[in-house]
Design a protein around this motif. Structure first.
Motif, PDB file in Angstrom:
ATOM      1  N   ASN A 115       0.834  -1.211   0.000  1.00 59.37           N
ATOM      2  CA  ASN A 115       0.000   0.000   0.000  1.00 59.37           C
ATOM      3  C   ASN A 115       0.863   1.253   0.000  1.00 59.37           C
ATOM      4  N   GLN A 116       1.955   1.251   0.755  1.00 58.79           N
ATOM      5  CA  GLN A 116       2.857   2.408   0.790  1.00 58.79           C
ATOM      6  C   GLN A 116       3.475   2.640  -0.595  1.00 58.79           C
ATOM      7  N   ILE A 117       3.858   1.555  -1.262  1.00 59.87           N
ATOM      8  CA  ILE A 117       4.417   1.681  -2.611  1.00 59.87           C
ATOM      9  C   ILE A 117       3.378   2.278  -3.555  1.00 59.87           C
ATOM     10  N   ILE A 118       2.132   1.809  -3.464  1.00 58.60           N
ATOM     11  CA  ILE A 118       1.069   2.317  -4.334  1.00 58.60           C
ATOM     12  C   ILE A 118       0.803   3.789  -4.058  1.00 58.60           C
ATOM     13  N   TYR A 119       0.807   4.199  -2.785  1.00 59.33           N
ATOM     14  CA  TYR A 119       0.569   5.600  -2.447  1.00 59.33           C
ATOM     15  C   TYR A 119       1.648   6.508  -3.032  1.00 59.33           C
ATOM     16  N   GLU A 120       2.863   5.997  -3.193  1.00 64.93           N
ATOM     17  CA  GLU A 120       3.972   6.807  -3.688  1.00 64.93           C
ATOM     18  C   GLU A 120       4.065   6.824  -5.214  1.00 64.93           C
ATOM     19  N   LEU A 121       3.192   6.090  -5.903  1.00 68.25           N
ATOM     20  CA  LEU A 121       3.211   6.076  -7.365  1.00 68.25           C
ATOM     21  C   LEU A 121       2.702   7.407  -7.907  1.00 68.25           C
ATOM     22  N   PRO A 122       3.198   7.809  -9.070  1.00 66.76           N
ATOM     23  CA  PRO A 122       2.665   9.032  -9.688  1.00 66.76           C
ATOM     24  C   PRO A 122       1.183   8.843 -10.041  1.00 66.76           C
ATOM     25  N   ALA A 123       0.432   9.911 -10.032  1.00 64.13           N
ATOM     26  CA  ALA A 123      -1.017   9.859 -10.262  1.00 64.13           C
ATOM     27  C   ALA A 123      -1.383   9.220 -11.594  1.00 64.13           C
ATOM     28  N   GLU A 124      -0.512   9.330 -12.592  1.00 64.04           N
ATOM     29  CA  GLU A 124      -0.829   8.772 -13.921  1.00 64.04           C
ATOM     30  C   GLU A 124      -0.547   7.269 -14.025  1.00 64.04           C
ATOM     31  N   HIS A 125       0.073   6.705 -13.032  1.00 68.63           N
ATOM     32  CA  HIS A 125       0.378   5.262 -13.045  1.00 68.63           C
ATOM     33  C   HIS A 125      -0.931   4.467 -12.943  1.00 68.63           C
ATOM     34  N   PRO A 126      -1.060   3.363 -13.720  1.00 67.41           N
ATOM     35  CA  PRO A 126      -2.312   2.594 -13.717  1.00 67.41           C
ATOM     36  C   PRO A 126      -2.697   2.022 -12.337  1.00 67.41           C
ATOM     37  N   LEU A 127      -1.735   1.781 -11.477  1.00 63.19           N
ATOM     38  CA  LEU A 127      -2.038   1.223 -10.159  1.00 63.19           C
ATOM     39  C   LEU A 127      -2.302   2.278  -9.083  1.00 63.19           C
ATOM     40  N   ALA A 128      -2.123   3.547  -9.438  1.00 65.30           N
ATOM     41  CA  ALA A 128      -2.248   4.620  -8.451  1.00 65.30           C
ATOM     42  C   ALA A 128      -3.662   4.728  -7.879  1.00 65.30           C
ATOM     43  N   GLU A 129      -4.657   4.337  -8.629  1.00 66.16           N
ATOM     44  CA  GLU A 129      -6.054   4.437  -8.185  1.00 66.16           C
ATOM     45  C   GLU A 129      -6.564   3.137  -7.562  1.00 66.16           C
ATOM     46  N   ARG A 130      -5.691   2.215  -7.391  1.00 65.05           N
ATOM     47  CA  ARG A 130      -6.074   0.899  -6.852  1.00 65.05           C
ATOM     48  C   ARG A 130      -6.550   1.015  -5.401  1.00 65.05           C
ATOM     49  N   ILE A 131      -7.566   0.242  -5.070  1.00 65.07           N
ATOM     50  CA  ILE A 131      -8.078   0.205  -3.694  1.00 65.07           C
ATOM     51  C   ILE A 131      -7.015  -0.425  -2.810  1.00 65.07           C
ATOM     52  N   PRO A 132      -6.730   0.167  -1.646  1.00 68.01           N
ATOM     53  CA  PRO A 132      -5.685  -0.385  -0.779  1.00 68.01           C
ATOM     54  C   PRO A 132      -6.010  -1.806  -0.304  1.00 68.01           C
ATOM     55  N   LEU A 133      -4.956  -2.585  -0.132  1.00 66.00           N
ATOM     56  CA  LEU A 133      -5.104  -3.937   0.405  1.00 66.00           C
ATOM     57  C   LEU A 133      -5.411  -3.858   1.899  1.00 66.00           C
ATOM     58  N   ARG A 134      -6.142  -4.845   2.405  1.00 69.32           N
ATOM     59  CA  ARG A 134      -6.403  -4.907   3.843  1.00 69.32           C
ATOM     60  C   ARG A 134      -5.109  -5.245   4.566  1.00 69.32           C
ATOM     61  N   GLU A 135      -4.801  -4.475   5.583  1.00 69.39           N
ATOM     62  CA  GLU A 135      -3.544  -4.663   6.310  1.00 69.39           C
ATOM     63  C   GLU A 135      -3.709  -5.441   7.607  1.00 69.39           C
TER      64      GLU A 135
END
Length: 165
Positions: A115-135
């Protein structure tokens, strides 16, 4: 119904009604109590009703540990600890508790990192809008221990109720 008949009905291995199955009821009650503790602790700490706490995994106490420990303890109390049923219930309890405090706990830590990696992705990255995984997936060893104690206590209380019924 006299006392002997009530005890026989509630504790007989050949009892045909699921509503008098002491090990099953003990496991169910342990699950409900553990999940309720999570719900009320959030309510008291944060002053909000989070009904997901009634079914979510993770947190204190471990409902996984409470459920399987109540089952194993109830089987041991009713059938004795020398039989095959207790052995099966005990091995199941050990596997579930190991999984809850080991594999599932580590999967939760991995989800946190992902989730931290996804949050740090640029907004245009296809995974940037992904729903966070349950932690919150697993339990700390202490949460498992407390859940196990809770399950054992609930099974013992159930047994005392049955023998005095």
């Amino acid at each position: 119904m006299d006392d002997d008949a009530a005890f026989t009905l509630a504790s007989s291995p050949s009892s045909s009604s699921i509503f008098v199955n002491y090990p099953l009821i003990s496991a169910f009650v342990a699950f409900v109590v553990a999940q309720s503790i999570k719900f009320f602790s959030v309510w008291f700490k944060e002053r909000r009703c989070d009904f997901r706490q009634l079914i979510d995994s993770g947190g204190m106490p471990s409902s996984h540990a409470a459920t399987v420990t109540a089952l194993a303890a109830a089987v041991g109390l009713r059938e004795g600890v020398g039989g095959s049923l207790f052995a099966i219930a005990l091995v199941l309890a050990c596997i579930v508790m190991y999984d809850a405090s080991g594999v599932r706990l580590q999967a939760g830590h991995q989800a946190e990192v992902l989730n931290q990696i996804i949050y740090e992705l640029p907004a245009e990255h296809p995974l940037a809008e992904r729903i966070p995984l349950r932690e919150l997936l697993g339990h700390t060893p202490f949460q498992v221990l407390v859940g196990g104690i809770l399950g054992g206590v609930i099974a013992a209380i159930g047994y005392l109720i049955i023998i005095t019924w």
